[in-house]
Design a protein around this motif. Structure first.
Motif, mmCIF file in Angstrom:
data_model
loop_
_atom_site.group_PDB
_atom_site.id
_atom_site.type_symbol
_atom_site.label_atom_id
_atom_site.label_comp_id
_atom_site.label_asym_id
_atom_site.label_seq_id
_atom_site.Cartn_x
_atom_site.Cartn_y
_atom_site.Cartn_z
ATOM 1 N N ILE A 1 0.462 -1.040 -0.240
ATOM 2 C CA ILE A 1 -0.320 0.038 -0.366
ATOM 3 C C ILE A 1 0.710 1.316 -0.155
ATOM 4 C CG2 ILE A 1 -1.340 1.439 1.690
ATOM 5 C CD1 ILE A 1 -2.530 -1.282 2.288
ATOM 6 N N THR A 2 2.321 1.399 0.807
ATOM 7 C CA THR A 2 3.120 2.196 0.869
ATOM 8 C C THR A 2 3.296 2.559 -0.535
ATOM 9 O OG1 THR A 2 4.255 0.764 1.501
ATOM 10 C CG2 THR A 2 3.560 2.643 3.276
ATOM 11 N N LEU A 3 3.808 1.393 -1.232
ATOM 12 C CA LEU A 3 4.130 1.899 -2.798
ATOM 13 C C LEU A 3 3.503 2.109 -3.653
ATOM 14 C CD1 LEU A 3 7.172 1.252 -3.862
ATOM 15 C CD2 LEU A 3 6.200 -0.963 -4.680
ATOM 16 N N CYS A 4 2.304 2.014 -3.229
ATOM 17 C CA CYS A 4 1.516 1.778 -4.201
ATOM 18 C C CYS A 4 0.936 3.491 -4.711
ATOM 19 C CB CYS A 4 0.072 1.589 -3.773
ATOM 20 S SG CYS A 4 0.222 -0.221 -4.787
ATOM 21 N N VAL A 5 0.845 3.784 -3.056
ATOM 22 C CA VAL A 5 0.992 5.725 -2.605
ATOM 23 C C VAL A 5 2.025 6.478 -3.356
ATOM 24 C CG1 VAL A 5 0.382 7.191 -0.975
ATOM 25 C CG2 VAL A 5 -0.844 5.147 -0.679
ATOM 26 N N SER A 6 3.110 6.084 -2.806
ATOM 27 C CA SER A 6 4.077 7.029 -3.597
ATOM 28 C C SER A 6 4.318 6.492 -5.028
ATOM 29 C CB SER A 6 5.255 6.330 -2.672
ATOM 30 O OG SER A 6 6.287 5.097 -3.800
ATOM 31 N N LEU A 7 3.556 5.689 -5.671
ATOM 32 C CA LEU A 7 3.872 5.743 -7.149
ATOM 33 C C LEU A 7 2.017 6.965 -7.741
ATOM 34 C CD1 LEU A 7 3.483 1.544 -8.090
ATOM 35 C CD2 LEU A 7 5.379 4.004 -8.717
ATOM 36 N N ILE A 8 1.099 6.701 -6.631
ATOM 37 C CA ILE A 8 -0.260 7.967 -7.328
ATOM 38 C C ILE A 8 0.593 8.931 -7.030
ATOM 39 C CG2 ILE A 8 -2.096 8.645 -6.294
ATOM 40 C CD1 ILE A 8 -2.744 5.505 -5.206
ATOM 41 N N ALA A 9 1.315 9.178 -6.512
ATOM 42 C CA ALA A 9 1.653 10.531 -5.803
ATOM 43 C C ALA A 9 2.905 10.774 -6.870
ATOM 44 C CB ALA A 9 2.249 11.140 -4.274
ATOM 45 N N TYR A 10 3.617 9.913 -7.568
ATOM 46 C CA TYR A 10 4.576 10.380 -8.527
ATOM 47 C C TYR A 10 3.672 10.655 -9.797
ATOM 48 C CZ TYR A 10 8.312 9.013 -11.923
ATOM 49 O OH TYR A 10 8.666 9.297 -13.427
ATOM 50 N N ASN A 11 2.334 9.569 -9.816
ATOM 51 C CA ASN A 11 2.426 10.087 -11.431
ATOM 52 C C ASN A 11 0.915 10.780 -11.276
ATOM 53 O OD1 ASN A 11 2.576 7.562 -12.669
ATOM 54 N ND2 ASN A 11 1.397 6.201 -11.608
ATOM 55 N N LEU A 12 0.782 11.279 -9.855
ATOM 56 C CA LEU A 12 -0.305 12.811 -9.622
ATOM 57 C C LEU A 12 0.076 13.870 -10.651
ATOM 58 C CD1 LEU A 12 -2.982 13.213 -8.785
ATOM 59 C CD2 LEU A 12 -2.198 13.957 -6.622
ATOM 60 N N ILE A 13 1.484 14.274 -9.346
ATOM 61 C CA ILE A 13 2.649 15.655 -10.322
ATOM 62 C C ILE A 13 3.126 15.248 -10.946
ATOM 63 C CG2 ILE A 13 4.747 16.378 -9.221
ATOM 64 C CD1 ILE A 13 2.892 16.184 -6.817
ATOM 65 N N ASN A 14 3.632 14.003 -11.872
ATOM 66 C CA ASN A 14 3.910 14.259 -12.913
ATOM 67 C C ASN A 14 3.341 14.412 -14.138
ATOM 68 O OD1 ASN A 14 6.384 13.244 -14.171
ATOM 69 N ND2 ASN A 14 5.911 11.003 -13.525
ATOM 70 N N SER A 15 1.300 14.332 -14.365
ATOM 71 C CA SER A 15 0.565 14.656 -14.689
ATOM 72 C C SER A 15 0.075 16.213 -14.972
ATOM 73 C CB SER A 15 -0.662 14.007 -15.070
ATOM 74 O OG SER A 15 -1.036 14.060 -13.552
ATOM 75 N N LEU A 16 0.215 16.814 -13.966
ATOM 76 C CA LEU A 16 -0.302 18.634 -13.866
ATOM 77 C C LEU A 16 0.886 18.892 -14.478
ATOM 78 C CD1 LEU A 16 -0.828 18.047 -9.559
ATOM 79 C CD2 LEU A 16 -2.302 18.076 -12.116
ATOM 80 N N SER A 17 1.299 19.133 -15.050
ATOM 81 C CA SER A 17 2.561 19.985 -15.974
ATOM 82 C C SER A 17 1.998 21.286 -16.788
ATOM 83 C CB SER A 17 3.578 18.966 -16.663
ATOM 84 O OG SER A 17 2.570 18.484 -17.825
ATOM 85 N N GLY A 18 -0.056 21.138 -16.972
ATOM 86 C CA GLY A 18 0.418 22.577 -17.344
ATOM 87 C C GLY A 18 0.419 23.826 -16.653
ATOM 88 N N THR A 19 0.475 24.683 -17.094
ATOM 89 C CA THR A 19 0.409 26.403 -16.714
ATOM 90 C C THR A 19 -1.158 26.721 -15.391
ATOM 91 O OG1 THR A 19 -0.320 26.940 -18.412
ATOM 92 C CG2 THR A 19 1.850 27.320 -18.133
ATOM 93 N N GLU A 20 -2.162 25.505 -16.131
ATOM 94 C CA GLU A 20 -3.556 25.657 -14.913
ATOM 95 C C GLU A 20 -3.617 25.202 -14.032
ATOM 96 O OE1 GLU A 20 -3.131 24.236 -17.468
ATOM 97 O OE2 GLU A 20 -4.202 22.199 -18.031
#
Ligand SMILES: Nc1ncnc2c1ncn2[C@@H]1O[C@H](COP(=O)(O)OP(=O)(O)O)[C@@H](O)[C@H]1O
Ligand SMILES: [Mg+2]
Lengths: 240, 346
Positions: free
Chosen positions: B119-138
């Protein structure tokens, strides 16, 4: 007989899949009473103890400690009420020293100096002083049993549950354990699950016989061990 | 008596740490200080997992979650506010809050060890993917874009509390980091020597027994988890101050795995070992990276496998045990030769 019950169960049941491990037990132990539970392997004795100490939840029925319903209580809360258990498979802190095992137990209710003092005291009472600094994981089975019994003494419980406490002990140790258990009672209630009939005779208390998850007979040692149903259950082997 | 000696040792560690923290900036070049600061940051992160895994037995595969949250909280805070005091506090408090919520579900839900790791591994992966995808200036927090996979460059360094014009230089960041590392180390030693710390170790040894004695293991584990998150968050704050940058790679599997390797190299159940493991592995990967002999990741992978298979307890405990065994066999052979001479055997 006039003393109020410290522990009472009403129609307690535990099912594992299709197995009725405990099948409707009405059981009562008085304050300060000493009681033996006997019964063949698989009779449900350990399962019953696990429910009393909060390790398992009953499928049905109620457990009352001093008339308070503790059926669904967390195990550490039940422990804090004053129920201490020595499990059938020893549960000790293997990586810690014998002294530290007892100190941790004592420190649940005493300050650090009091806990250290009591731990040393108990080490002497269970004759383990020579092994104070050894990791409990390195000790023999019988010695680990003594450490676990010592931990129960350290928390000063009102009700002590002992699940086959003499397994792995030498003859002399069994006699010593019987004497200590008799001494424990009166100030607290003690329930002992035992297989060793010699031990049960030495303890000479009221005996409850479990069979297939139910109570078969209950009464004084002599009467119970002479009962033909009990002999049948043990196939006549253990009664002599 | 050993208690007094422990206190004396800790005092010495504290004094030496302070002396080094204040004198070294006068003795060595800035680039050396910057390099050392990186080691200090990783050592701090290693300490957090040394506590959580090594002492409490909580196998957290995502300790970098808290490091990352700490780093991002500081970054977004300081770039919005312009003054660093509150952002530093946020960089510690937010990881703690997150750990409290996550830990509540993990411990009070009685999630088993392996699932806790997953679970802790998955949470860090979710954080990784979430932040990764927030690249737009909005995607902004306040006026600051989150930056997605590009991360956030040019993060301001901490300033003297209350005086945003007095920002720290490389030397001061080094001094601050080292003082904090020493403080955390001493604090953890004190925590582990306390009754609380001893119960935590007892729970690691046998959770059922601890509970049957009346200790609420869930509460103890939750507190340790939150303390670990605070330390990891602080490491994240210092990390941003070291490089003026934060990116989503702090949440990656690779980063989390690295922390576990540090602890395995240094040994479970030791604080100094964790620091040594972090420093050694980071030094090794830097050295391999600059010399381009072999890919550092391959070396780390091999080290990991060798450790798991051959030295599961880690290097430091193995060395200590060796040393003890040698001493024991020496004393034993002493007594043997004594009895032999008493018996007239040469
Ligand atoms: N966790 C479990 N899952 C399934 N069956 C169990 C479990 N624990 C005990 N049992 C079954 O319940 C019955 C009673 O076991 P137990 O209470 O250990 O007996 P005793 O202690 O009297 O020897 C046995 O048939 C045993 O196989
Ligand atoms: Mg049993």
């Amino acid at each position: 007989m006039s003393k109020p019950p410290i522990l009472r169960t009403e129609q307690v049941c535990k099912r594992f899949g299709g197995v009725n491990a405990v099948d409707g037990i009405d059981f009562s132990v008085a304050e300060g009473e000493l009681r033996c539970i006997i019964g063949p392997n698989g009779a449900g004795k350990s399962t019953f103890f696990k429910m009393l100490s909060g390790q398992l939840q009953p499928t049905a029925g109620r457990i009352l400690f001093r008339e308070v319903d503790i059926t669904r209580e967390e195990r550490h809360r039940i422990a804090r009420r004053g129920v201490a258990i020595k499990t059938q498979v020893p549960n000790v802190f293997d990586g810690l020293s014998a002294f530290e095992n007892l100190r941790i137990a004592a420190a649940r209710r005493l300050d650090s100096r009091g806990a250290a003092e009591l731990a040393r005291d108990i080490l002497a009472r269970v004759e383990m002083t020579a092994h104070a600094d050894r990791a409990v994981g390195e000790l023999a089975h019988g010695q680990r049993q003594w450490i676990e019994i010592g931990m129960l003494l350290a928390v000063d419980p009102a009700l002590v549950l002992l699940d086959e406490p003499t397994a792995g002990m030498t003859k002399e140790e069994v006699a010593r354990a019987a004497a200590m258990i008799r001494a424990l009672a009166n100030q607290r209630a003690v329930i002992v699950v035992e297989h060793d009939m010699k031990f049960v005779r030495m303890v000479d208390a009221n005996v409850t016989v479990f069979h297939q998850g139910r109570i078969l007979v209950e009464g004084p040692t002599d009467t119970v061990l002479r009962d033909t149903r009990v002999r049948d259950v043990y196939l006549g082997k253990a009664a002599h | 008596m050993s208690r007094g000696r422990d206190a004396a040792t800790l005092m010495a560690v504290g004094l030496i740490g302070l002396a080094v923290a204040f004198s070294l900036p006068h003795l060595v070049e800035v680039f050396v200080l910057v390099e050392l600061t990186a080691y200090i940051v990783f050592a701090m992160l290693a300490l957090s997992l040394a506590l959580v895994w090594g002492y409490a037995g909580i196998l957290c595969f995502g300790q970098s979650i808290f490091f990352g949250i700490g780093g991002y909280a500081y970054t977004l805070g300081v770039m919005n506010i312009g003054e660093s005091t509150l952002p530093v506090a946020l960089g510690i408090a937010l990881p703690m809050l997150f750990a409290a919520v996550l830990g509540y579900f993990l411990f009070y839900g009685r999630v088993s060890d392996i699932y806790l790791g997953v679970i802790t591994l998955c949470v860090s992966l979710i954080a990784y993917n979430l932040i990764n995808s927030l690249s737009g200036t909005e995607y902004k927090i306040g006026s600051v874009p989150i930056g997605g996979h590009n991360g956030i460059p040019g993060v301001p360094v901490v300033n003297m509390p209350g005086d945003s014009s007095r920002t720290f230089g490389f030397e001061e960041v080094f001094t601050l980091s080292l003082i904090l590392l020493v403080a955390v180390y001493i604090g953890l030693r004190a925590l582990l020597a306390s009754q609380f710390g001893k119960v935590v170790v007892a729970i690691r040894e046998n959770e059922l027994r601890a509970e049957l004695l009346g200790y609420d293991a869930r509460a103890y584990k939750l507190v340790v988890f939150v303390i670990g998150a605070a330390i990891a968050g602080l490491a994240g704050v210092l990390f941003v101050n070291w490089g003026s940058f934060i990116g989503p790679t702090v949440f990656s599997i690779f980063f989390s795995a690295q922390i576990i390797i540090w602890i395995m190299v240094g040994g479970l159940g030791t604080l100094a070992g964790a620091i040594a493991g972090a420093v050694f592995i980071q030094w090794l990967s830097t050295w391999l990276g600059t010399n381009k002999i072999i890919d550092p990741n391959i070396v780390l992978g091999v080290i990991f496998i060798v450790l798991v298979l051959l030295v599961p307890k880690g290097l430091q405990p193995m060395l200590v045990e060796r040393f003890k065994r040698r001493r024991r066999s020496e004393t034993r052979s002493d007594t043997r030769s004594e009895t032999n001479s008493r018996l007239g055997v040469p």
